[in-house]
Design a protein around this motif. Structure first.
Motif, PDB file in Angstrom:
ATOM      1  N   LEU A  94      27.126 -36.294  -2.059  1.00  0.00           N
ATOM      2  CA  LEU A  94      26.798 -35.250  -1.093  1.00  0.00           C
ATOM      3  C   LEU A  94      25.436 -34.643  -1.421  1.00  0.00           C
ATOM      4  O   LEU A  94      24.593 -34.439  -0.533  1.00  0.00           O
ATOM      5  CB  LEU A  94      27.876 -34.167  -1.091  1.00  0.00           C
ATOM      6  CG  LEU A  94      27.590 -32.938  -0.213  1.00  0.00           C
ATOM      7  CD1 LEU A  94      27.423 -33.331   1.249  1.00  0.00           C
ATOM      8  CD2 LEU A  94      28.692 -31.894  -0.371  1.00  0.00           C
ATOM      9  N   GLY A  95      25.216 -34.356  -2.709  1.00  0.00           N
ATOM     10  CA  GLY A  95      23.914 -33.838  -3.127  1.00  0.00           C
ATOM     11  C   GLY A  95      22.791 -34.815  -2.848  1.00  0.00           C
ATOM     12  O   GLY A  95      21.682 -34.421  -2.465  1.00  0.00           O
ATOM     13  N   ALA A  96      23.070 -36.111  -3.023  1.00  0.00           N
ATOM     14  CA  ALA A  96      22.059 -37.129  -2.746  1.00  0.00           C
ATOM     15  C   ALA A  96      21.724 -37.189  -1.260  1.00  0.00           C
ATOM     16  O   ALA A  96      20.553 -37.290  -0.870  1.00  0.00           O
ATOM     17  CB  ALA A  96      22.550 -38.494  -3.235  1.00  0.00           C
ATOM     18  N   TYR A  97      22.749 -37.111  -0.413  1.00  0.00           N
ATOM     19  CA  TYR A  97      22.503 -37.132   1.032  1.00  0.00           C
ATOM     20  C   TYR A  97      21.786 -35.855   1.492  1.00  0.00           C
ATOM     21  O   TYR A  97      20.940 -35.897   2.400  1.00  0.00           O
ATOM     22  CB  TYR A  97      23.818 -37.297   1.793  1.00  0.00           C
ATOM     23  CG  TYR A  97      24.254 -38.739   1.931  1.00  0.00           C
ATOM     24  CD1 TYR A  97      23.431 -39.683   2.524  1.00  0.00           C
ATOM     25  CD2 TYR A  97      25.510 -39.149   1.477  1.00  0.00           C
ATOM     26  CE1 TYR A  97      23.828 -41.006   2.665  1.00  0.00           C
ATOM     27  CE2 TYR A  97      25.918 -40.475   1.610  1.00  0.00           C
ATOM     28  CZ  TYR A  97      25.073 -41.396   2.199  1.00  0.00           C
ATOM     29  OH  TYR A  97      25.465 -42.710   2.326  1.00  0.00           O
ATOM     30  N   VAL A  98      22.109 -34.724   0.898  1.00  0.00           N
ATOM     31  CA  VAL A  98      21.397 -33.484   1.229  1.00  0.00           C
ATOM     32  C   VAL A  98      19.923 -33.609   0.852  1.00  0.00           C
ATOM     33  O   VAL A  98      19.026 -33.171   1.590  1.00  0.00           O
ATOM     34  CB  VAL A  98      22.047 -32.278   0.510  1.00  0.00           C
ATOM     35  CG1 VAL A  98      21.158 -31.031   0.628  1.00  0.00           C
ATOM     36  CG2 VAL A  98      23.418 -31.991   1.093  1.00  0.00           C
ATOM     37  N   THR A  99      19.651 -34.244  -0.291  1.00  0.00           N
ATOM     38  CA  THR A  99      18.267 -34.487  -0.698  1.00  0.00           C
ATOM     39  C   THR A  99      17.568 -35.409   0.289  1.00  0.00           C
ATOM     40  O   THR A  99      16.399 -35.193   0.652  1.00  0.00           O
ATOM     41  CB  THR A  99      18.240 -35.106  -2.108  1.00  0.00           C
ATOM     42  OG1 THR A  99      18.920 -34.251  -3.020  1.00  0.00           O
ATOM     43  CG2 THR A  99      16.801 -35.301  -2.589  1.00  0.00           C
ATOM     44  N   PHE A 100      18.267 -36.433   0.744  1.00  0.00           N
ATOM     45  CA  PHE A 100      17.715 -37.356   1.744  1.00  0.00           C
ATOM     46  C   PHE A 100      17.380 -36.617   3.038  1.00  0.00           C
ATOM     47  O   PHE A 100      16.299 -36.800   3.626  1.00  0.00           O
ATOM     48  CB  PHE A 100      18.731 -38.476   1.997  1.00  0.00           C
ATOM     49  CG  PHE A 100      18.425 -39.334   3.186  1.00  0.00           C
ATOM     50  CD1 PHE A 100      17.369 -40.235   3.159  1.00  0.00           C
ATOM     51  CD2 PHE A 100      19.212 -39.259   4.328  1.00  0.00           C
ATOM     52  CE1 PHE A 100      17.092 -41.034   4.265  1.00  0.00           C
ATOM     53  CE2 PHE A 100      18.947 -40.052   5.430  1.00  0.00           C
ATOM     54  CZ  PHE A 100      17.879 -40.938   5.397  1.00  0.00           C
ATOM     55  N   MET A 101      18.289 -35.758   3.510  1.00  0.00           N
ATOM     56  CA  MET A 101      18.036 -35.013   4.739  1.00  0.00           C
ATOM     57  C   MET A 101      16.899 -34.004   4.558  1.00  0.00           C
ATOM     58  O   MET A 101      16.091 -33.799   5.475  1.00  0.00           O
ATOM     59  CB  MET A 101      19.321 -34.294   5.182  1.00  0.00           C
ATOM     60  CG  MET A 101      20.419 -35.231   5.668  1.00  0.00           C
ATOM     61  SD  MET A 101      21.822 -34.347   6.416  1.00  0.00           S
ATOM     62  CE  MET A 101      22.473 -33.494   4.980  1.00  0.00           C
ATOM     63  N   PHE A 113      19.823 -38.309  -8.945  1.00  0.00           N
ATOM     64  CA  PHE A 113      20.148 -39.715  -8.739  1.00  0.00           C
ATOM     65  C   PHE A 113      19.199 -40.364  -7.732  1.00  0.00           C
ATOM     66  O   PHE A 113      18.858 -41.542  -7.865  1.00  0.00           O
ATOM     67  CB  PHE A 113      21.596 -39.825  -8.252  1.00  0.00           C
ATOM     68  CG  PHE A 113      22.019 -41.210  -7.871  1.00  0.00           C
ATOM     69  CD1 PHE A 113      22.288 -42.164  -8.838  1.00  0.00           C
ATOM     70  CD2 PHE A 113      22.144 -41.564  -6.534  1.00  0.00           C
ATOM     71  CE1 PHE A 113      22.672 -43.443  -8.481  1.00  0.00           C
ATOM     72  CE2 PHE A 113      22.532 -42.839  -6.167  1.00  0.00           C
ATOM     73  CZ  PHE A 113      22.794 -43.787  -7.149  1.00  0.00           C
ATOM     74  N   THR A 114      18.736 -39.617  -6.732  1.00  0.00           N
ATOM     75  CA  THR A 114      17.843 -40.194  -5.721  1.00  0.00           C
ATOM     76  C   THR A 114      16.496 -40.592  -6.312  1.00  0.00           C
ATOM     77  O   THR A 114      15.770 -41.391  -5.714  1.00  0.00           O
ATOM     78  CB  THR A 114      17.604 -39.199  -4.569  1.00  0.00           C
ATOM     79  OG1 THR A 114      16.984 -38.000  -5.079  1.00  0.00           O
ATOM     80  CG2 THR A 114      18.907 -38.836  -3.883  1.00  0.00           C
ATOM     81  N   MET A 115      16.156 -40.047  -7.473  1.00  0.00           N
ATOM     82  CA  MET A 115      14.895 -40.401  -8.117  1.00  0.00           C
ATOM     83  C   MET A 115      14.938 -41.782  -8.758  1.00  0.00           C
ATOM     84  O   MET A 115      13.902 -42.377  -9.026  1.00  0.00           O
ATOM     85  CB  MET A 115      14.545 -39.366  -9.199  1.00  0.00           C
ATOM     86  CG  MET A 115      14.239 -37.971  -8.703  1.00  0.00           C
ATOM     87  SD  MET A 115      12.658 -37.813  -7.851  1.00  0.00           S
ATOM     88  CE  MET A 115      13.220 -37.803  -6.134  1.00  0.00           C
ATOM     89  N   ILE A 116      16.142 -42.288  -9.027  1.00  0.00           N
ATOM     90  CA  ILE A 116      16.247 -43.547  -9.772  1.00  0.00           C
ATOM     91  C   ILE A 116      17.087 -44.593  -9.048  1.00  0.00           C
ATOM     92  O   ILE A 116      17.214 -45.717  -9.535  1.00  0.00           O
ATOM     93  CB  ILE A 116      16.847 -43.299 -11.175  1.00  0.00           C
ATOM     94  CG1 ILE A 116      18.256 -42.702 -11.069  1.00  0.00           C
ATOM     95  CG2 ILE A 116      15.953 -42.413 -12.002  1.00  0.00           C
ATOM     96  CD1 ILE A 116      18.962 -42.534 -12.406  1.00  0.00           C
ATOM     97  N   GLY A 117      17.669 -44.266  -7.895  1.00  0.00           N
ATOM     98  CA  GLY A 117      18.506 -45.237  -7.195  1.00  0.00           C
ATOM     99  C   GLY A 117      18.669 -44.866  -5.730  1.00  0.00           C
ATOM    100  O   GLY A 117      18.324 -43.761  -5.303  1.00  0.00           O
ATOM    101  N   SER A 118      19.170 -45.805  -4.953  1.00  0.00           N
ATOM    102  CA  SER A 118      19.420 -45.560  -3.538  1.00  0.00           C
ATOM    103  C   SER A 118      20.827 -44.998  -3.355  1.00  0.00           C
ATOM    104  O   SER A 118      21.703 -45.170  -4.204  1.00  0.00           O
ATOM    105  CB  SER A 118      19.255 -46.847  -2.721  1.00  0.00           C
ATOM    106  OG  SER A 118      20.074 -47.877  -3.244  1.00  0.00           O
TER     107      SER A 118
END
Length: 308
Positions: free
Chosen positions: A55-62, A226-231
């Motif tokens: 969820l945190g990764a998707y929020v970062t993506f958005m 996690f978004t800094m090192i992976g998809s």
């Protein structure tokens, strides 16, 4: 295994893999801090912890897309906003889950395991319906790209240094919050003796909700890192949940120092072994060593002293 490399090459390999292990350590620490709070302080087995990270990764993506489309002049600073948004999004969902489900399952660890496992499946399908089944990635700001050349053979990625700094900051923050703040004292009082804590005026239900929300919020921050090192994909969190539980159990449930020490030892072992024997065998060998150690020390590396 080592005979094919020169001494200089081996030194470079150990240095590069060691730093790669530190990046993995940063993700493990951020994930395990949240899980250690929930499992160690509340006795709740949260199998959906990986989905809170995603969820945190998707929020970062958005947030990345929001700044790219509407605030391009400030795109370089979007990640700091993303960390805050990810924390509060995961924390709010955690508070809602605790209020709607977890509070009815305290002192029933197997029930919480099954309930949160079902929640993880629901969240995975929700992410799949909203964002699609394909993995997505964020655009890293220019100041986080590239690497520092330490020697001719060793380069250190800048985004890895940032993730490490984030993990160190989160660890210090949690340590101060749990051991120096009034709320942290209330949490430890509820853990040691819930009835007596209630007798002196501590609202244990509120403490439980805030504790669960905090643990989930930290998982959201782990998702940003996690978004800094992976998809990011709907099921990406499941790849880390087993390792995170292993870190918490090996370090000693509820021990902040044990969590950090366990995350460091496991991440470094996996990173170094992956280069020489492959990822699958590295995980198997690491798990085997941890299981053997736990056979002789089932309480983990560090334990909390609690009055009975």
């Amino acid at each position: 295994m080592f005979s094919d490399f020169t001494a200089a090459e081996l030194g470079a390999i150990f240095a590069m893999q060691g730093f790669a292990g530190l990046i993995l350590f940063a993700v493990f620490v951020l994930m395990a801090l949240g899980l250690a709070i929930i499992f160690g302080q509340m006795g709740v087995i949260n199998m959906a912890h990986g989905e809170f990270m995603i969820l945190g990764a998707y929020v970062t993506f958005m947030t990345s897309n929001l700044f790219a489309n509407h605030f391009p002049d400030y795109f370089g600073s979007y990640f700091f906003f993303a960390i805050i948004f990810a924390f509060f999004a995961a924390a709010l969902l955690g508070a809602l889950v605790e209020w709607g489900m977890i509070r009815f399952l305290y002192h029933r660890p197997l029930d919480t395991l099954l309930a949160t496992w079902g929640l993880s499946l629901i969240l995975q399908q929700t992410y799949r319906s909203i964002f699609g089944a394909r993995e997505v990635g964020v655009v890293i700001p220019d100041w986080l790209r590239g690497s520092y050349r330490v020697t001719d053979l060793i380069e250190v990625p800048i985004n890895g240094i940032f993730v490490m700094g984030l993990a160190i900051f989160a660890t210090i923050f949690i340590g101060i919050l749990m051991y120096r703040s009034r709320w942290g004292k209330q949490v430890r009082a509820v853990v040691q003796n819930r009835d007596m804590a209630g007798a002196v005026g501590i609202n244990s239900a509120k403490v439980d909700r805030m504790t669960f929300a905090l643990g989930c919020g930290i998982a959201g921050v782990a998702g940003s890192a996690f978004t800094m090192i992976g998809s990011t994909g709907p099921t990406a969190g499941q790849a880390y949940i087993v390792d995170t539980f292993l870190v918490v159990v090996f370090g000693g449930a509820g021990s902040l120092l044990g969590t950090v020490a366990s995350a460091f030892s496991i991440s470094q072992s996996q990173s170094l072994l992956e280069f020489f024997i492959g990822g699958s065998m590295a995980k198997v060998l690491t798990l085997l060593v941890v299981v053997i150690i736990l056979m002789f020390r089932p309480q983990g590396l560090f334990t909390l002293k609690v009055r009975r």
